[in-house]
Design a protein around this motif. Structure first.
Motif, short mmCIF file in Angstrom:
data_model
loop_
_atom_site.label_atom_id
_atom_site.label_comp_id
_atom_site.label_asym_id
_atom_site.label_seq_id
_atom_site.Cartn_x
_atom_site.Cartn_y
_atom_site.Cartn_z
N GLU A 281 -53.87 29.07 32.67
CA GLU A 281 -54.27 27.83 32.01
C GLU A 281 -54.43 26.71 33.03
N PHE A 282 -55.55 26.01 32.94
CA PHE A 282 -55.86 24.87 33.80
C PHE A 282 -56.10 23.64 32.94
N VAL A 283 -55.64 22.47 33.44
CA VAL A 283 -56.01 21.18 32.86
C VAL A 283 -56.76 20.42 33.95
N PHE A 284 -58.00 20.03 33.66
CA PHE A 284 -58.85 19.43 34.68
C PHE A 284 -58.94 17.91 34.55
N GLN A 285 -59.11 17.26 35.69
CA GLN A 285 -59.41 15.83 35.76
C GLN A 285 -60.76 15.67 36.47
N ASN A 286 -61.69 14.99 35.84
CA ASN A 286 -62.98 14.68 36.47
C ASN A 286 -62.81 13.41 37.30
N ALA A 287 -62.96 13.53 38.61
CA ALA A 287 -62.77 12.38 39.52
C ALA A 287 -64.06 12.04 40.25
N ALA A 288 -65.17 12.09 39.54
CA ALA A 288 -66.48 11.82 40.15
C ALA A 288 -66.53 10.42 40.74
N GLY A 289 -67.05 10.31 41.96
CA GLY A 289 -67.22 9.01 42.59
C GLY A 289 -66.00 8.54 43.34
N GLU A 291 -63.57 10.51 46.28
CA GLU A 291 -63.85 10.95 47.65
C GLU A 291 -65.21 11.64 47.75
N ALA A 292 -65.70 12.17 46.65
CA ALA A 292 -67.03 12.79 46.61
C ALA A 292 -67.73 12.39 45.32
N PRO A 293 -69.06 12.42 45.30
CA PRO A 293 -69.79 12.06 44.08
C PRO A 293 -69.47 12.98 42.91
N ALA A 294 -69.18 14.26 43.21
CA ALA A 294 -68.78 15.22 42.17
C ALA A 294 -67.45 15.82 42.63
N GLU A 295 -66.39 15.58 41.87
CA GLU A 295 -65.07 16.04 42.29
C GLU A 295 -64.18 16.23 41.08
N LEU A 296 -63.26 17.20 41.20
CA LEU A 296 -62.27 17.41 40.15
C LEU A 296 -60.91 17.68 40.79
N THR A 297 -59.86 17.41 40.03
CA THR A 297 -58.52 17.89 40.36
C THR A 297 -58.08 18.75 39.18
N PHE A 298 -56.95 19.46 39.34
CA PHE A 298 -56.47 20.24 38.21
C PHE A 298 -54.96 20.41 38.26
N TYR A 299 -54.42 20.79 37.11
CA TYR A 299 -52.98 20.98 36.93
C TYR A 299 -52.76 22.35 36.31
N LEU A 300 -51.74 23.05 36.79
CA LEU A 300 -51.36 24.35 36.24
C LEU A 300 -50.06 24.16 35.46
N PRO A 301 -50.13 24.00 34.14
CA PRO A 301 -48.95 23.67 33.34
C PRO A 301 -47.81 24.67 33.49
N ASP A 302 -48.13 25.96 33.54
CA ASP A 302 -47.08 26.98 33.62
C ASP A 302 -46.32 26.93 34.93
N LYS A 303 -46.94 26.35 35.95
CA LYS A 303 -46.31 26.28 37.27
C LYS A 303 -45.92 24.86 37.65
N LYS A 304 -46.28 23.89 36.79
CA LYS A 304 -46.06 22.47 37.08
C LYS A 304 -46.60 22.10 38.47
#
Length: 522
Positions: A281-289, A291-304
């Motif tokens: 399971e992934f939870v994504f964050q859209n961080a466009a604009g 460090e890059a024009p198209a960028e994401l971060t993510f979180y793995l809930p089961d692993k914190k």
């Protein structure tokens, strides 16, 4: 659509990176004549200034070294990656000189960062999450899925990516690559993808919205100019030595080789999206604009576990990158970090696209807050001073991070710097014109230099004064003075040699890897 067979693939990607690929294989022969790069020793003044850094920072603090070595499974001190023709694309042994105390010719703070970036190999970050560091400028992360591996950021080239994946398989066993996540649209995070895809086409490719557009368009029109500038920024022409290139701060250096690209099969459109990828399971964050024009971060809930991509890293990043790129939004960048703190407050493990991980909720939240506050402070204070009539150069000279931020190693200017980032904030809002009418239509450099040298009494007088000021350690001024003389008399070898020695000293005391490389290359 797969781009590996298109005839424009390699030139296009060379352009869009802005010279991450600027130098293929071994650099050309270097000038070793008197006054050439790396030839002059650190002066007593430079050595004293570098020594003073030891009193400003706790260079001996071992916590980062403990984190950078934690979970080490295996390393290869002789790691050299080559192309079929023998051209070297990655060479870790060339950095073996970075041991012990900093020499007088390297800022001790940058030397510490370079030592940390020398710690390489395969690491276990947390249960089911691994990381390959020191196989390229960026990291490749591995997340264990139900049927195979989910790779995060497959490096710059197929050669380095293949070497990293083979190394992982030799120690973890061979599993198929079930998915690849591109965190953002810079080539050191996707260029090696063609060597990690499964032959049967079963590998899923996940990327942020706008990835293909940004990856294949950013910097194309300006690519030739950017390539030349990047050779300065990354020191691709420099020897790797205490008087040359020691690293980029963000990592070692960009790999050369064969980059590629492949179109994503799943696009992350918005923040908060939850996806199960190969049973994880992934939870994504859209961080466009950011460090890059198209960028994401993510979180793995089961692993914190939080993957910060390149939105956060163990250095101050670039709001403006010296190779040339569109200025980034410091305010938006800080807002994304603040959003991540709010979205993932239970994080116990942090890892990212560069540098080494961090463990423990309190330390991670403190790190994220200081990264957030650093970019926001640069933004707010640059605008405050601009509103009072300060010009970009004056703002850069006056701005200083508060002690709580500037003593934090991840906020130090190993890659981006406080000075050029403050100028970037001004540029983003107000452009190149600083409001001084004298700078509205100045004379071009050569004509201006000829007049300056004439009014200062001629070349001999200027050179004599420059020597005096060099001996006083006034290197910034000497560089400005001799720049006029070299523009006025480009064949004046004495002026050029003294300017080269001056650039040596400015490079030796720089905390920023790119600043050091720019000065020493020049």
């Amino acid at each position: 659509m797969n781009y590996q067979d298109l005839p424009f693939r390699i030139p296009l990607l060379l352009l869009l990176t802005g010279a991450l690929m600027a130098c293929q294989g071994e650099p050309p022969p270097r000038d070793t004549s008197p006054g050439s790069q790396g030839n002059s020793p650190a002066t007593e003044t430079t050595a004293e200034r570098n020594s003073a850094v030891l009193e400003q920072l706790d260079i001996a603090d071992q916590r980062d070294f403990e984190d950078a070595t934690r979970g080490l499974i295996a390393s290869d001190d002789q790691l050299v990656v080559s192309m079929p023709d023998g051209s070297v694309v990655w060479d870790m042994p060339s950095y073996a000189f970075i041991t012990g105390e900093a020499p007088p010719s390297v800022n001790p703070s940058l030397w510490r960062q370079a030592k940390l970036n020398n710690i390489h190999g395969l690491f276990e970050v947390t249960d089911g999450v691994y990381q390959l560091r020191g196989f390229d400028l960026a990291n490749m992360s591995i997340i264990l899925g139900d049927r195979g591996w989910i790779l995060v950021d497959p490096l710059t080239t197929k050669e380095t990516a293949a070497a990293a994946l083979a190394f992982a398989r030799s120690h973890l066993g061979s599993k198929p690559v079930s998915a690849v996540i591109f965190t953002h649209s810079h080539i050191d995070h996707f260029g090696g993808v063609l060597s990690v895809l499964e032959a049967d086409g079963s590998t899923e490719l996940i990327a942020p919205v706008g990835f293909m557009e940004e990856a294949t368009s950013e910097n194309v029109l300006a690519g030739t100019t950017m390539s030349r500038r990047a050779m300065y920024m990354y020191g691709t022409q420099l020897e790797r030595s205490p008087k040359g290139h020691v690293g980029s701060g963000l990592g070692k250096s960009p790999a050369s080789g064969s980059p590629g690209i492949s179109e994503p099969t799943r696009i992350i459109e918005s923040t908060g999206e939850r996806h199960t990828i190969d049973g994880v399971e992934f939870v994504f964050q859209n961080a466009a604009g950011s460090e890059a024009p198209a960028e994401l971060t993510f979180y793995l809930p089961d692993k914190k576990a939080f993957c910060g991509a390149e939105v956060v890293s163990r250095n101050m990043h670039n709001l403006y990158t010296l190779r040339g790129a569109k200025v980034r939004d410091a305010y938006l960048w800080s807002q994304y970090i603040d959003e991540a703190i709010g979205m993932f407050p239970e994080t116990e493990v942090y890892f990212a696209s560069h540098h080494w991980p961090m463990w423990g909720n309190a330390d991670i939240i403190d790190f994220l807050k200081k990264q957030r506050d650093g970019y926001r402070y640069i933004h707010d204070q640059s605008l405050r001073m601009a509103s009072q009539g300060y010009t970009p150069r004056e703002i850069a000279e006056e701005i200083e991070l508060p002690e709580s931020l500037r003593r934090s190693f991840p906020n130090r200017g190993y890659y981006g710097t406080l000075k050029h980032n403050a100028k970037a904030v001004y540029q983003r809002y107000f452009g190149w014109y600083d409001g001084n009418p004298a700078n509205l239509d100045p004379l071009p450099p050569v004509e201006s230099a000829l007049r300056y040298i004439d009014i200062m009494g001629g070349a001999d007088a200027v050179l004599a004064r420059a020597r005096q000021d060099f001996d006083k350690g006034d290197y910034r001024w000497v560089a400005e003075l001799l720049n006029h003389l070299v523009f006025a008399e480009p064949d004046n070898s004495e002026a050029k040699q003294l300017l080269a020695r001056t650039y040596d000293q400015l490079g030796y005391k720089a905390e920023s890897g790119p600043w050091r490389d720019v000065y020493l290359t020049a």
